[in-house]
Write an enzyme that holds these catalytic residues in place. Structure first.
Site, PDB file in Angstrom:
ATOM      1  N   ARG A 138     -12.517   2.219  -7.554  1.00 46.60           N
ATOM      2  CA  ARG A 138     -11.641   3.349  -7.915  1.00 46.60           C
ATOM      3  C   ARG A 138     -12.038   3.937  -9.260  1.00 46.60           C
ATOM      4  O   ARG A 138     -12.754   3.303 -10.022  1.00 46.60           O
ATOM      5  CB  ARG A 138     -10.192   2.864  -7.961  1.00 46.60           C
ATOM      6  CG  ARG A 138      -9.721   2.476  -6.590  1.00 46.60           C
ATOM      7  CD  ARG A 138      -8.237   2.251  -6.564  1.00 46.60           C
ATOM      8  NE  ARG A 138      -7.831   1.982  -5.192  1.00 46.60           N
ATOM      9  CZ  ARG A 138      -6.598   2.059  -4.739  1.00 46.60           C
ATOM     10  NH1 ARG A 138      -5.624   2.390  -5.563  1.00 46.60           N
ATOM     11  NH2 ARG A 138      -6.317   1.802  -3.484  1.00 46.60           N
ATOM     12  N   LEU A 177      10.735 -20.517  -4.982  1.00 48.21           N
ATOM     13  CA  LEU A 177       9.791 -19.667  -4.233  1.00 48.21           C
ATOM     14  C   LEU A 177       8.438 -19.820  -4.906  1.00 48.21           C
ATOM     15  O   LEU A 177       8.373 -19.933  -6.133  1.00 48.21           O
ATOM     16  CB  LEU A 177      10.237 -18.193  -4.342  1.00 48.21           C
ATOM     17  CG  LEU A 177       9.263 -17.129  -3.811  1.00 48.21           C
ATOM     18  CD1 LEU A 177       9.317 -17.050  -2.283  1.00 48.21           C
ATOM     19  CD2 LEU A 177       9.585 -15.742  -4.377  1.00 48.21           C
ATOM     20  N   ARG A 211      -1.269   9.391  -9.682  1.00 47.85           N
ATOM     21  CA  ARG A 211      -1.254   8.189  -8.844  1.00 47.85           C
ATOM     22  C   ARG A 211      -0.655   6.986  -9.562  1.00 47.85           C
ATOM     23  O   ARG A 211       0.067   6.186  -8.971  1.00 47.85           O
ATOM     24  CB  ARG A 211      -2.695   7.822  -8.427  1.00 47.85           C
ATOM     25  CG  ARG A 211      -3.351   8.771  -7.451  1.00 47.85           C
ATOM     26  CD  ARG A 211      -4.777   8.312  -7.160  1.00 47.85           C
ATOM     27  NE  ARG A 211      -4.796   6.916  -6.746  1.00 47.85           N
ATOM     28  CZ  ARG A 211      -4.520   6.489  -5.508  1.00 47.85           C
ATOM     29  NH1 ARG A 211      -4.246   7.361  -4.560  1.00 47.85           N
ATOM     30  NH2 ARG A 211      -4.546   5.210  -5.231  1.00 47.85           N
ATOM     31  N   ASP A 232       0.831  -1.204   0.000  1.00 43.75           N
ATOM     32  CA  ASP A 232       0.000   0.000   0.000  1.00 43.75           C
ATOM     33  C   ASP A 232       0.865   1.253   0.000  1.00 43.75           C
ATOM     34  O   ASP A 232       1.979   1.247   0.524  1.00 43.75           O
ATOM     35  CB  ASP A 232      -0.923  -0.025   1.237  1.00 43.75           C
ATOM     36  CG  ASP A 232      -2.097   0.927   1.088  1.00 43.75           C
ATOM     37  OD1 ASP A 232      -2.404   1.341  -0.054  1.00 43.75           O
ATOM     38  OD2 ASP A 232      -2.711   1.267   2.116  1.00 43.75           O
ATOM     39  N   HIS A 261       2.012   3.350  -9.051  1.00 38.62           N
ATOM     40  CA  HIS A 261       1.812   1.920  -9.339  1.00 38.62           C
ATOM     41  C   HIS A 261       2.963   1.390 -10.197  1.00 38.62           C
ATOM     42  O   HIS A 261       3.454   0.276  -9.995  1.00 38.62           O
ATOM     43  CB  HIS A 261       0.482   1.697 -10.063  1.00 38.62           C
ATOM     44  CG  HIS A 261      -0.718   2.098  -9.251  1.00 38.62           C
ATOM     45  ND1 HIS A 261      -0.837   1.809  -7.919  1.00 38.62           N
ATOM     46  CD2 HIS A 261      -1.853   2.773  -9.586  1.00 38.62           C
ATOM     47  CE1 HIS A 261      -1.993   2.293  -7.464  1.00 38.62           C
ATOM     48  NE2 HIS A 261      -2.622   2.884  -8.453  1.00 38.62           N
ATOM     49  N   ARG A 313       2.118  -4.851   6.138  1.00 36.57           N
ATOM     50  CA  ARG A 313       1.390  -3.839   5.380  1.00 36.57           C
ATOM     51  C   ARG A 313       2.216  -2.564   5.355  1.00 36.57           C
ATOM     52  O   ARG A 313       2.557  -2.029   6.411  1.00 36.57           O
ATOM     53  CB  ARG A 313       0.009  -3.538   5.975  1.00 36.57           C
ATOM     54  CG  ARG A 313      -0.737  -2.492   5.126  1.00 36.57           C
ATOM     55  CD  ARG A 313      -2.182  -2.314   5.502  1.00 36.57           C
ATOM     56  NE  ARG A 313      -2.814  -1.421   4.529  1.00 36.57           N
ATOM     57  CZ  ARG A 313      -4.075  -1.526   4.122  1.00 36.57           C
ATOM     58  NH1 ARG A 313      -4.850  -2.456   4.602  1.00 36.57           N
ATOM     59  NH2 ARG A 313      -4.566  -0.676   3.229  1.00 36.57           N
ATOM     60  N   SER A 373      -7.694  -5.549  -4.836  1.00 27.86           N
ATOM     61  CA  SER A 373      -8.716  -6.149  -3.971  1.00 27.86           C
ATOM     62  C   SER A 373     -10.067  -6.165  -4.675  1.00 27.86           C
ATOM     63  O   SER A 373     -10.285  -5.436  -5.649  1.00 27.86           O
ATOM     64  CB  SER A 373      -8.834  -5.366  -2.662  1.00 27.86           C
ATOM     65  OG  SER A 373      -9.555  -4.161  -2.867  1.00 27.86           O
ATOM     66  N   SER A 374     -10.973  -6.981  -4.142  1.00 25.09           N
ATOM     67  CA  SER A 374     -12.321  -7.039  -4.719  1.00 25.09           C
ATOM     68  C   SER A 374     -13.029  -5.692  -4.575  1.00 25.09           C
ATOM     69  O   SER A 374     -14.024  -5.444  -5.246  1.00 25.09           O
ATOM     70  CB  SER A 374     -13.127  -8.182  -4.088  1.00 25.09           C
ATOM     71  OG  SER A 374     -12.948  -8.234  -2.688  1.00 25.09           O
ATOM     72  N   SER A 414      -8.059  -4.917   5.272  1.00 30.75           N
ATOM     73  CA  SER A 414      -8.689  -4.606   3.980  1.00 30.75           C
ATOM     74  C   SER A 414      -9.119  -5.872   3.229  1.00 30.75           C
ATOM     75  O   SER A 414      -8.888  -5.978   2.018  1.00 30.75           O
ATOM     76  CB  SER A 414      -7.772  -3.725   3.116  1.00 30.75           C
ATOM     77  OG  SER A 414      -7.524  -2.492   3.757  1.00 30.75           O
TER      78      SER A 414
HETATM   79  C1  IPE Z   1      -5.498  -2.785  -0.083  1.00 28.72           C
HETATM   80  O1  IPE Z   1      -5.160  -1.452  -0.278  1.00 28.72           O
HETATM   81  C2  IPE Z   1      -5.490  -3.507  -1.373  1.00 28.72           C
HETATM   82  C3  IPE Z   1      -4.209  -3.616  -2.071  1.00 28.72           C
HETATM   83  C4  IPE Z   1      -3.047  -3.201  -1.659  1.00 28.72           C
HETATM   84  C5  IPE Z   1      -4.276  -4.284  -3.322  1.00 28.72           C
HETATM   85  P1  IPE Z   1      -6.251  -0.312  -0.374  1.00 28.72           P
HETATM   86  O2  IPE Z   1      -5.514   0.967  -0.540  1.00 28.72           O
HETATM   87  O3  IPE Z   1      -7.259  -0.650  -1.418  1.00 28.72           O
HETATM   88  O4  IPE Z   1      -6.950  -0.408   1.057  1.00 28.72           O
HETATM   89  P2  IPE Z   1      -7.896   0.606   1.830  1.00 28.72           P
HETATM   90  O5  IPE Z   1      -8.989   1.006   0.896  1.00 28.72           O
HETATM   91  O6  IPE Z   1      -7.060   1.778   2.203  1.00 28.72           O
HETATM   92  O7  IPE Z   1      -8.348  -0.161   3.021  1.00 28.72           O
HETATM   93  C1  IPE Z   2      -1.710   0.206  -3.339  1.00 29.61           C
HETATM   94  O1  IPE Z   2      -1.480   1.569  -3.370  1.00 29.61           O
HETATM   95  C2  IPE Z   2      -1.948  -0.355  -4.718  1.00 29.61           C
HETATM   96  C3  IPE Z   2      -3.319  -0.795  -4.964  1.00 29.61           C
HETATM   97  C4  IPE Z   2      -4.313  -0.799  -4.108  1.00 29.61           C
HETATM   98  C5  IPE Z   2      -3.592  -1.275  -6.300  1.00 29.61           C
HETATM   99  P1  IPE Z   2      -2.662   2.608  -3.330  1.00 29.61           P
HETATM  100  O2  IPE Z   2      -3.068   2.909  -4.734  1.00 29.61           O
HETATM  101  O3  IPE Z   2      -3.748   2.141  -2.462  1.00 29.61           O
HETATM  102  O4  IPE Z   2      -1.946   3.869  -2.718  1.00 29.61           O
HETATM  103  P2  IPE Z   2      -2.520   4.868  -1.641  1.00 29.61           P
HETATM  104  O5  IPE Z   2      -2.977   4.047  -0.489  1.00 29.61           O
HETATM  105  O6  IPE Z   2      -3.638   5.609  -2.296  1.00 29.61           O
HETATM  106  O7  IPE Z   2      -1.352   5.754  -1.333  1.00 29.61           O
HETATM  107 MG    MG Z   3      -4.159   2.369  -0.476  1.00 33.55          MG
END
Ligand code: IPE
Ligand code: IPE
Ligand code: MG
Length: 270
Positions: free
Chosen positions: A77, A137, A39, A26, A43, A191, A71-72, A199
């Site tokens: 987004r 692995l 953003r 995250d 990624h 995390r 995530s589901s 999450s």
């Molecule tokens: C959790 O991160 C999912 C992934 C890293 C793929 P999110 O950024 O989606 O989680 P929340 O919404 O802050 O809980």
């Molecule tokens: C995690 O980073 C990647 C995915 C959930 C795909 P975020 O995109 O959630 O980044 P923040 O939490 O907004 O910084």
């Molecule tokens: Mg996030």
């Protein structure tokens, strides 16, 4: 049956190096925002961290690495970000799978693939088949994964496999149908990005995992940061419901801070 015992059914053997590390990657968006970048740039940078962490896990003798990539709930987004993530996943698969195979890494994906583009699903299946025999692995990518989805789909498959058996299911019966049924439960859950929540990641399997939260954003997480997480893990006393005294009676070493405490108590008493 699953290959690995369940932490609630028998006490697992615990080694110095976590056998299975599961990570919620995250903080990509915030990393980019800090740099006045879109953003999605976060990624893209995050994929480089994935490469570094895979390599570090192989070098440290970790056997299973499970990464939460989508995530589901991430479908909520903005559509452009979701499409970008799908494209990035497809491109990473195309570019990296041969390298994973050369490094003897077994590749798996867990999650509900029904919403994915057929091109991605085909590539996932081919990659899993190509790398199935590898043992350096096991790298699992959780994509369109949700812990609740996993438990529900496991229930459905369990009931379909045993239509006549009612009311006498065991934990092992269900665990056999979970998406991650080919690996042990995570020893260490990490995390990045500062949030302290699951999450909807591996709800069932995290029952007795050690949790490690860091403010480091995923694009800045590196091998040294992984070592810090592993060092923290090595300080933990994994009791699985027992008392500390029971563990020591079984010949488990006390944690370093307990040893320090008891030796300073001993010198005070001297
Ligand atoms: C959790 O991160 C999912 C992934 C890293 C793929 P999110 O950024 O989606 O989680 P929340 O919404 O802050 O809980
Ligand atoms: C995690 O980073 C990647 C995915 C959930 C795909 P975020 O995109 O959630 O980044 P923040 O939490 O907004 O910084
Ligand atoms: Mg996030």
């Amino acid at each position: 049956m699953t290959l690995f015992p369940s932490s609630t059914q028998e006490i697992p053997t615990v080694g110095d190096v976590p056998r299975h590390i599961a990570i919620i990657m995250d903080g990509n968006g915030r990393w980019a925002k800090k740099r006045f970048m879109p953003r999605v740039a976060g990624h893209k940078r995050g994929v480089e961290t994935v490469r570094e962490i895979i390599k570090a896990c192989v070098q440290r003798g970790v056997s299973y690495l499970t990464l939460f990539a989508f995530s589901s709930e991430n479908w909520r987004r903005p559509q452009e970000e979701v499409s970008f993530l799908m494209q990035l996943f497809l491109r990473a698969l195309e570019d990296e799978v041969v390298k994973l195979h050369e490094n003897r890494i077994r590749f798996r994906v867990i999650g509900d693939l029904s919403r994915f583009d057929p091109q991605i699903v085909a590539l996932i299946k081919r990659s899993e088949a190509l790398t199935a025999g590898n043992s350096a692995l096991t790298l699992t990518i959780a994509a369109n994964y949700g812990g609740r989805w996993d438990i529900l789909q496991a229930m459905e498959r369990m009931l379909a496999a045993n239509p006549d058996k009612r009311g006498s299911f065991t934990e092992a019966d269900l665990a056999h149908h979970l998406a991650l049924n080919y690996g042990p439960e995570p020893d260490l859950f990490i995390r990045t990005g500062g949030e302290q929540r699951i999450s909807n990641f591996l709800l069932w399997q995290l029952a007795y995992s050690e949790f490690y939260f860091t403010d480091t954003l995923w694009p800045e997480f590196d091998a040294a940061a992984l070592d810090q997480a592993i060092a923290s893990y090595q300080q933990r006393e994994r009791r699985f419901g027992r008392t500390s005294e029971q563990l020591q009676a079984d010949g488990m070493p006390a944690r370093p801070e307990d040893q320090a405490r008891s030796s300073s108590a001993a010198s005070e008493n001297a």
